[in-house]
Design a protein around this motif. Structure first.
Motif, PDB file in Angstrom:
ATOM      1  N   SER A 406       0.843  -1.180   0.000  1.00  0.00           N
ATOM      2  CA  SER A 406       0.000   0.000   0.000  1.00  0.00           C
ATOM      3  C   SER A 406       0.887   1.242   0.000  1.00  0.00           C
ATOM      4  O   SER A 406       1.797   1.352   0.814  1.00  0.00           O
ATOM      5  CB  SER A 406      -0.931   0.019   1.215  1.00  0.00           C
ATOM      6  OG  SER A 406      -1.682   1.211   1.259  1.00  0.00           O
ATOM      7  N   THR A 424      -4.262   6.286  -3.356  1.00  0.00           N
ATOM      8  CA  THR A 424      -3.751   5.043  -2.779  1.00  0.00           C
ATOM      9  C   THR A 424      -3.545   4.013  -3.883  1.00  0.00           C
ATOM     10  O   THR A 424      -4.449   3.782  -4.699  1.00  0.00           O
ATOM     11  CB  THR A 424      -4.710   4.483  -1.719  1.00  0.00           C
ATOM     12  OG1 THR A 424      -4.993   5.472  -0.752  1.00  0.00           O
ATOM     13  CG2 THR A 424      -4.106   3.269  -1.048  1.00  0.00           C
ATOM     14  N   THR A 426      -2.643  -0.021  -4.227  1.00  0.00           N
ATOM     15  CA  THR A 426      -2.608  -1.233  -3.411  1.00  0.00           C
ATOM     16  C   THR A 426      -2.243  -2.443  -4.262  1.00  0.00           C
ATOM     17  O   THR A 426      -2.382  -2.425  -5.493  1.00  0.00           O
ATOM     18  CB  THR A 426      -3.969  -1.477  -2.736  1.00  0.00           C
ATOM     19  OG1 THR A 426      -4.967  -1.669  -3.750  1.00  0.00           O
ATOM     20  CG2 THR A 426      -4.357  -0.296  -1.852  1.00  0.00           C
TER      21      THR A 426
END
Length: 927
Positions: A406, A424, A426
């Motif tokens: 992450s 973000t 991931t």
């Protein structure tokens, strides 16, 4: 007067005193004084200047022809300046001195004596000692300790010049030449100490020694090891150069030595070579491992380049970097690549495999910027990296089936309302199936809660004033791929992009003073950039899906409300005149009931086109299509926001949570209050009823709970699923209650129990295992925060990581009658009975423990037992010995596909970290 031989004749001269007239002498002196006082010399008048003929004023001011005489300048004789510099004073700087008992100066011998806690400051030089003598005639300072009948030789000199500190038995220092003779000195140089009988200080930057000792031991009176330097030269803060040197262990010489050596000394990080370790591996031949170079790039970042080489052609390369900036951020980055070959070319078991791993950890200081934050935790690479890597035994990742990453950045804009933005990326990777799910990236934005009808000041009251709304948006690029397609063109072809907008509107208020009622509705809009178009091929008897690229959207909404309260019950056992052990039991219940409506959005559904290439009749098609659901939505492969529901749902949810605590008498008689003990930390029941369902309207009752026992050292968690419906003869759930089918009220379909217990002696409690580097390595690699699966051993990183354990420990004892110990247990059992199988699906016990036989000896083990399959699980045995300046450890994995062992002994100090011995047997891994 002339001297002649005695045979010569000589004339005698007689002196007769002269007679003087005092009056005549006095008169002559008076006349001389009078003449010198009243007589003047005649000056020659200077040449007058010509008169300027131009008249500026009618009134002419005449000047006196007599001018003040000009004084002649006195010319200094050049012979007065001498080319020979004046002689220096005896001492160039001011001498400040002090002594407790006495300070005595011998004027005749020009010597100053200081006794008891004597101290001298002379320029950048400082000397403290029991006795100091300064000789002003020779510009020397002599310092030594004083002898006491009780304490012996005390107050030894401490010589400080600049940043260099020497602690000898005695010293002679010349303030003129800056040279010194130092006897029995102990000088700290970097991480080590140099002990020498006689040291000659040539100047401020050069020392010469003979028969000296270099060690990093803490006990300098009796060091457990040292390197003997026959002849050495020290440049403080820079280097130590020596001739023949060899290792001594407790004054016993060893054959480990070098004809010459160079020890770099610096207060700052310096670049240098990392000496590799050598050995032999089972199927790869001889090897050199963990050799390379360390780059001290700056005070904020470093880099270690490390490599391995095997004689069968295998090799590995690693880059490890650590960076930090105080009050800003810190992190580390690592990349590992290995090209591994098993056996030899031409043999049937020959194989070749390329693996890699990327790890990145970054954290930002909370004080750096309170409104924005960047963090990263990355662990990705080949799915079989941890199981096949030849240079580490990472037990947590070896047994872990998931790697995750992450990287996120968030920004907050303060104000009314507050706005939050975040990006973000991931990554989730299943090492068993080699399936990778990634988001590149995910964008999230939200606007803080807004109360449009609330008063500007005061509290919000009632249903109207508590009405609030929010706005949030989520955009996502997601993809599912495999190891073989990772970051290739095919991976990006499957990239899915979408946005979801959500606007929830809610309110809450008190009802009948004791109930809390909340209601909410939500509007959602999903944007999709890929939709599907389905058709059913009769010949192939399957659906054919085509992807359409372009913008499309669907919109949904729902409504929900909930009502809850809190009920307190107190059972008091205290009676007048009695002091029972259990004083009271408090039971807290939080029942709640909720209702939700989710409309059906059938407008987004359609029937798939039937492809009838053979020209079948409608009746024949009906037979073929019997039981085939042709209805689909073009948004069914949307990865964000899901797809719109085609079934109307009207359901009610019921839940009840419980908490039970007891108040008991404290064992400590001095305690003024009773002690609180948790009986049940939580006990939850939940179920739901679907009013719109045509059958099986009740969902199973889910039970979950947990508590902590034995002063919170043992935690217990349990859960169960209770189904009210019965099964038919085919073990299929039917719309008939189990109690009406000659059964019990509920049918237990699944249950689970997990418990963990941590035991230790009182001294063992003082250990903070979370700070252990191996446990940190477990967490960084996605493993457990304990050692139930063993601890990680990274042979590459242990060459460049310094030992930060500076805590002083008491000396080792031969026998420790109070042996510190710790034991961790974990028990798990799962029961399944969804289709009358009535079986224990998994049943295991894991345990790990450590035992300190002495302050320096410790042994440990991690293992488990599979109670269902009757066999031991992954096992690791280990022991460690603290050898003061050295450390020794051994670990052994006796069985499993990763069976191996490793033995290591070496010096803790980073400057002598290459002085080590390491032997290991690595796992036999087949690709």
């Amino acid at each position: 007067m002339a001297f002649q031989k005695p045979s010569h004749t000589f004339t005698k001269i007689h002196l007769k005193a002269l007679q003087t007239n005092n009056f005549k002498i006095l008169f002559a002196l008076s006349f001389t004084v009078f003449i010198n006082t009243l007589s003047f010399a005649q000056d020659i008048s200077p040449k007058k200047k010509t008169i300027n003929r131009s008249v500026k004023d009618s009134v002419i001011i005449s000047k006196d022809s007599l001018r003040a005489p000009e004084l002649n300048e006195k010319i200094q004789d050049s012979t007065i300046t001498d080319s020979i510099p004046p002689k220096k004073e005896l001492l160039e700087n001011i001498v400040n001195y002090h002594a407790d008992d006495y300070t005595k100066f011998n004027q005749k011998k020009q010597k100053l004596y200081l006794y008891n806690n004597a101290k001298i400051d002379y320029g950048d030089m400082n000397i403290t000692a029991g006795y100091i003598m300064i000789d002003y005639t020779t510009n020397t300072v002599y310092a030594k300790g004083i002898t006491d009948s009780i304490d012996g030789y005390t107050q030894k000199p401490v010589f400080t010049q600049g940043s260099n500190v020497v602690e000898p038995d005695s010293i002679v220092f010349n303030t003129d030449t800056k040279k010194a003779l130092i006897f029995n000195s102990k000088t700290e140089q970097g991480e080590g100490v140099v002990i020498a009988q006689v040291t000659r200080k040539e100047n401020d930057s050069v020392y010469y020694l003979k028969n000296a000792k270099y060690t990093t031991a803490t006990n300098l009176e009796d060091p457990e090891y040292y390197i003997k330097l026959r002849k050495a030269k020290i440049v403080p803060g820079k280097k130590i150069v020596t001739g023949l040197a060899n290792l001594f262990i407790y004054d016993v010489p060893t054959p480990i030595g070098v004809p010459y050596a160079f020890f770099p000394q610096s207060d700052k990080q310096t670049s240098g070579i990392i000496v590799p370790s050598f050995g032999e591996q089972n199927d790869r031949g001889f090897f050199l491992q963990n050799g390379g170079y360390y780059f001290a790039i700056s005070d904020y970042v470093d880099l270690a380049v490390i490599g391995d080489y095997y004689t069968n052609g295998s090799y590995g390369l690693r880059f490890e970097s650590t960076y930090a900036k105080r009050y800003k951020f810190r992190g580390n980055l690592g990349f590992r690549y290995e090209n591994l070959i098993s056996s030899e070319l031409g043999f049937p078991d020959y194989s070749k495999n390329t693996i890699y791993n990327i790890r990145w950890s970054h954290s930002q200081d909370a004080k750096a910027n309170p409104n924005s934050r960047f963090s990263a935790s990355v662990n990705l690479g080949s799915s079989n990296y941890y199981s096949t890597s030849s240079n580490q035994i990472n037990t947590s990742s070896f047994l872990n089936n998931t790697l995750s990453s992450s990287v996120s950045y968030s920004k907050t804009f303060q104000g009314e309302p507050q706005v939050n933005l975040s990006l973000t990326a991931t990554h989730s990777q299943n090492t068993g199936t080699q399936v990778i799910n990634m988001t590149l990236p995910t964008f999230q934005g939200s606007v803080g809660r807004i109360y449009p009808l609330a008063p500007k000041s005061g509290t919000k009251k009632g249903i109207i004033q508590n009405i609030n709304l929010q706005y949030s948006v989520r955009g996502e690029n997601s993809v599912q791929t495999t190891d073989s397609l990772f970051f290739k063109k095919e991976m990006f072809d499957d990239l899915e992009t979408g946005f979801q907008h959500s606007v929830p509107l809610s309110t809450n208020f008190k009802l009948f003073k004791h109930f809390s009622l909340s209601a909410s509705t939500s509007y959602n809009e999903v944007w999709a950039f890929k939709t599907v178009d389905k058709s059913y091929d009769v010949d192939l008897r399957e659906f054919v899906t085509e992807t359409d690229n372009g913008f499309d959207a669907f919109r949904t909404y729902n409504f929900s409300t909930s009502l809850g309260t809190t009920v307190y019950g107190m059972f008091n056992f205290e009676k007048e005149g009695k002091d029972p052990k259990i004083k009271a039991i408090r039971h807290v219940m939080r029942p709640s009931i909720s209702y939700s409506i989710n409309p059906a959005f059938n407008k987004y559904y359609e029937n798939a086109e039937v492809i009838n290439a053979d020209g079948l009749t409608e009746g024949e098609l009906d037979i073929i299509l019997d039981g085939v659901d042709l209805e689909y939505t073009r948004f069914e492969e949307s990865t964000i926001g899901g797809s719109p529901s085609r079934n109307f749902s009207s359901s009610m949810g019921i839940s009840l949570s419980n908490n039970i605590e007891a108040k008991v008498r404290d064992k400590d008689s001095t305690a003024t209050e009773s002690k609180k003990v948790t009986i049940l930390n939580n006990l939850n029941f939940s179920t739901s009823y679907n009013f719109a369902g045509d059958s099986l309207k009740w969902s199973p009752v889910r039970v979950s709970g947990g508590t902590q026992l034995f002063d919170k050292k043992m935690s217990v968690n349990f859960g169960a699923t209770l189904d009210p419906y019965a099964l038919d003869n085919n073990n299929t759930k039917i719309d008939k209650f189990n109690i009406n089918n000659n059964g019990s009220l509920f049918r237990l379909t699944s249950a689970n129990l997990t418990t963990s217990w941590s035991l230790s002696s009182k001294k063992g409690d003082d250990k903070d295992r979370d700070k252990d580097k191996n446990i940190e390595e477990n967490l960084r690699s996605g493993g457990r925060a304990d050692d139930l699966f063993g601890v990680s051993q990274d042979f590459a990183n242990q060459q460049i990581n310094e030992d930060d354990d500076d805590e002083e420990k008491p000396p080792s004892e031969f026998y420790n009658f109070k042996i510190p110990w710790s034991l961790r247990l974990a028990y798990a059992v799962n029961y399944s009975n969804s289709a009358r199988q009535n079986e224990i699906s998994s049943h295991s016990l894991m345990f790990s423990g450590d035992l300190e036989l002495s302050d320096k000896w410790s042994v440990g083990a991690s293992s488990g037992y599979d109670l269902k399959n009757a066999g031991f699980t992954y096992t690791q045995l280990r022991f460690e010995r603290d050898l003061l300046s050295w450390r020794m450890n051994f670990s052994w994995v006796p069985f499993s596909s990763a069976s191996s062992w490793n033995f290591f002994i070496g010096i803790k100090s980073s400057i002598l970290s290459d002085l080590k011995y390491e032997k290991r047997r690595q796992a036999d891994i087949t690709f």
